[in-house]
Design a protein around this motif. Structure first.
Motif, PDB file in Angstrom:
ATOM      1  N   LEU A 186       0.213  -9.255  -1.484  1.00  0.00           N
ATOM      2  CA  LEU A 186      -0.151  -8.172  -2.405  1.00  0.00           C
ATOM      3  C   LEU A 186      -1.132  -8.732  -3.435  1.00  0.00           C
ATOM      4  CD1 LEU A 186       0.302  -5.226  -3.187  1.00  0.00           C
ATOM      5  CD2 LEU A 186       2.175  -5.964  -4.676  1.00  0.00           C
ATOM      6  N   PRO A 187      -2.424  -8.692  -3.132  1.00  0.00           N
ATOM      7  CA  PRO A 187      -3.436  -9.269  -4.028  1.00  0.00           C
ATOM      8  C   PRO A 187      -3.418  -8.644  -5.419  1.00  0.00           C
ATOM      9  CG  PRO A 187      -4.365  -8.778  -1.871  1.00  0.00           C
ATOM     10  CD  PRO A 187      -3.012  -8.143  -1.902  1.00  0.00           C
ATOM     11  N   SER A 188      -3.653  -9.482  -6.423  1.00  0.00           N
ATOM     12  CA  SER A 188      -3.635  -9.012  -7.809  1.00  0.00           C
ATOM     13  C   SER A 188      -4.768  -8.033  -8.107  1.00  0.00           C
ATOM     14  CB  SER A 188      -3.716 -10.204  -8.770  1.00  0.00           C
ATOM     15  OG  SER A 188      -4.858 -10.988  -8.494  1.00  0.00           O
ATOM     16  N   LYS A 189      -5.804  -8.038  -7.267  1.00  0.00           N
ATOM     17  CA  LYS A 189      -6.913  -7.100  -7.503  1.00  0.00           C
ATOM     18  C   LYS A 189      -6.439  -5.651  -7.384  1.00  0.00           C
ATOM     19  CE  LYS A 189      -8.568  -7.159  -2.691  1.00  0.00           C
ATOM     20  NZ  LYS A 189      -9.715  -7.460  -1.800  1.00  0.00           N
ATOM     21  N   PHE A 190      -5.424  -5.418  -6.555  1.00  0.00           N
ATOM     22  CA  PHE A 190      -4.875  -4.068  -6.450  1.00  0.00           C
ATOM     23  C   PHE A 190      -4.240  -3.645  -7.770  1.00  0.00           C
ATOM     24  CE2 PHE A 190      -4.623  -4.776  -1.709  1.00  0.00           C
ATOM     25  CZ  PHE A 190      -5.515  -3.774  -1.388  1.00  0.00           C
ATOM     26  N   ILE A 191      -3.531  -4.584  -8.399  1.00  0.00           N
ATOM     27  CA  ILE A 191      -2.884  -4.281  -9.676  1.00  0.00           C
ATOM     28  C   ILE A 191      -3.942  -4.120 -10.763  1.00  0.00           C
ATOM     29  CG2 ILE A 191      -1.067  -4.995 -11.261  1.00  0.00           C
ATOM     30  CD1 ILE A 191      -0.295  -4.605  -8.234  1.00  0.00           C
ATOM     31  N   GLN A 192      -4.957  -4.964 -10.706  1.00  0.00           N
ATOM     32  CA  GLN A 192      -6.024  -4.937 -11.712  1.00  0.00           C
ATOM     33  C   GLN A 192      -6.769  -3.608 -11.717  1.00  0.00           C
ATOM     34  OE1 GLN A 192      -8.899  -8.051 -11.100  1.00  0.00           O
ATOM     35  NE2 GLN A 192     -10.271  -7.311 -12.709  1.00  0.00           N
ATOM     36  N   TYR A 193      -7.051  -3.081 -10.527  1.00  0.00           N
ATOM     37  CA  TYR A 193      -7.846  -1.855 -10.440  1.00  0.00           C
ATOM     38  C   TYR A 193      -7.008  -0.585 -10.324  1.00  0.00           C
ATOM     39  CZ  TYR A 193     -11.725  -5.075  -9.669  1.00  0.00           C
ATOM     40  OH  TYR A 193     -12.655  -6.081  -9.805  1.00  0.00           O
TER      41      TYR A 193
END
Length: 292
Positions: free
Chosen positions: A67-74
């Motif tokens: 679950l890449p943090s970029k998903f949470i970031q965006y």
């Protein structure tokens, strides 16, 4: 013996991508405490007749690759792009005639000065609708309508709205196929904080109202960073109050003096897991009450 849970083993995932730097230490410690509590619940569960049946609950980390943090970031900006767009689209139909409250009078002279140049070109019917909307929409509603109208405009639609919709689809697919893996080898549930700050008080005094008035709208939006990815993916979740520690921190000390002794931890499951999700949440809450 009748098992409360269908599975002999329940895997709870701790997503590392949600371990953001803005999350204070007392939230992190409560998160760890909740994970420990869930493991202890795995020793035995009981049905209504108090017959016990063992269910093993294990905790495992969800890696950055899963679950890449970029998903949470965006997720946060994507969620508010979509939410504001929907608010703008839905509330554009509100005229106070077919349903809702209708303004009995036209807007005040002060308000008329601001919008006079727009009202000058309106018919009496349009003026009545506009005055109804001005009188009955609060500042937050107006803010969302304006933001939604902006992202749905012809020169921003492809960049903002379609981009947010694409992120929603990718996040939903990642959670379903990689994290939960359609109920095969993935985890059964996720455990993460509900917010990155202490819950606000609801005491109706003037001092509290002044504090609420000072809250910046952008900061309030940012506090939803833990919940909006779940909302975007359309997954069921339940928030459970978990005691927190860290009396040495000023914010915690102030909160405890006002009677706030816990923070929310959310359990998130795949679609269709509501029954098991509620059962685990109930057991966890009962266990915390006994310890309290």
């Amino acid at each position: 013996q009748q098992k409360l849970f269908k599975k002999d083993k329940i895997k709870i995932g701790i997503p590392s991508s949600f371990s953001i730097k803005e999350c204070p230490s007392y939230i992190t410690s409560a998160w760890s405490n909740a994970a420990t509590q869930l493991q202890q619940l795995g020793s035995s569960t009981a049905d209504d007749k108090n017959d016990t049946a063992s269910t093993d609950i294990t905790i495992q980390t969800i890696s950055e690759q899963q679950l890449p943090s970029k998903f949470i970031q965006y997720s946060l900006p994507a969620y508010y792009v979509l939410a504001c767009a929907e608010a703008s689209s839905n509330l554009s139909r509100y005229d106070g005639i077919r349903y809702g409250c209708t303004s009995s009078t036209l807007i005040t002279k002060e308000e008329e000065k601001v919008v006079s140049e727009y009202f000058a070109e309106m018919t009496p019917f349009e003026t009545q609708i506009s005055s109804t909307r001005v009188s009955n929409f609060g500042s937050e509603v107006i803010r969302r309508i304006l933001c939604g109208t902006a992202v749905l405009s012809s020169n921003r639609f492809h960049t903002f709205y379609e981009g947010a919709a694409t992120l929603r689809a990718l996040l939903t697919k990642q959670l379903k196929e990689v994290v939960f893996q359609d109920g095969k080898e993935g985890v059964d549930f996720l455990l993460l904080p509900t917010s990155i700050s202490l819950p606000p008080t609801i005491i109706g005094d003037e001092e509290n109202e002044e504090e609420i008035a000072k809250v910046d709208a952008t900061e309030a939006f940012a506090n939803d960073v833990m919940t909006v990815p779940i909302s975007l993916a359309g997954l069921p979740s339940i928030s459970i109050p978990v005691p927190f520690f860290g009396e040495e921190e000023e914010e915690v000390s102030k909160a405890k003096s006002m009677g706030i002794t816990s923070v929310g931890m959310q359990l998130v499951g795949p679609k269709g897991s509501e029954k098991t999700l509620l059962a685990i949440g109930k057991l966890m809450e009962q266990s915390l009450d006994r310890k309290g």
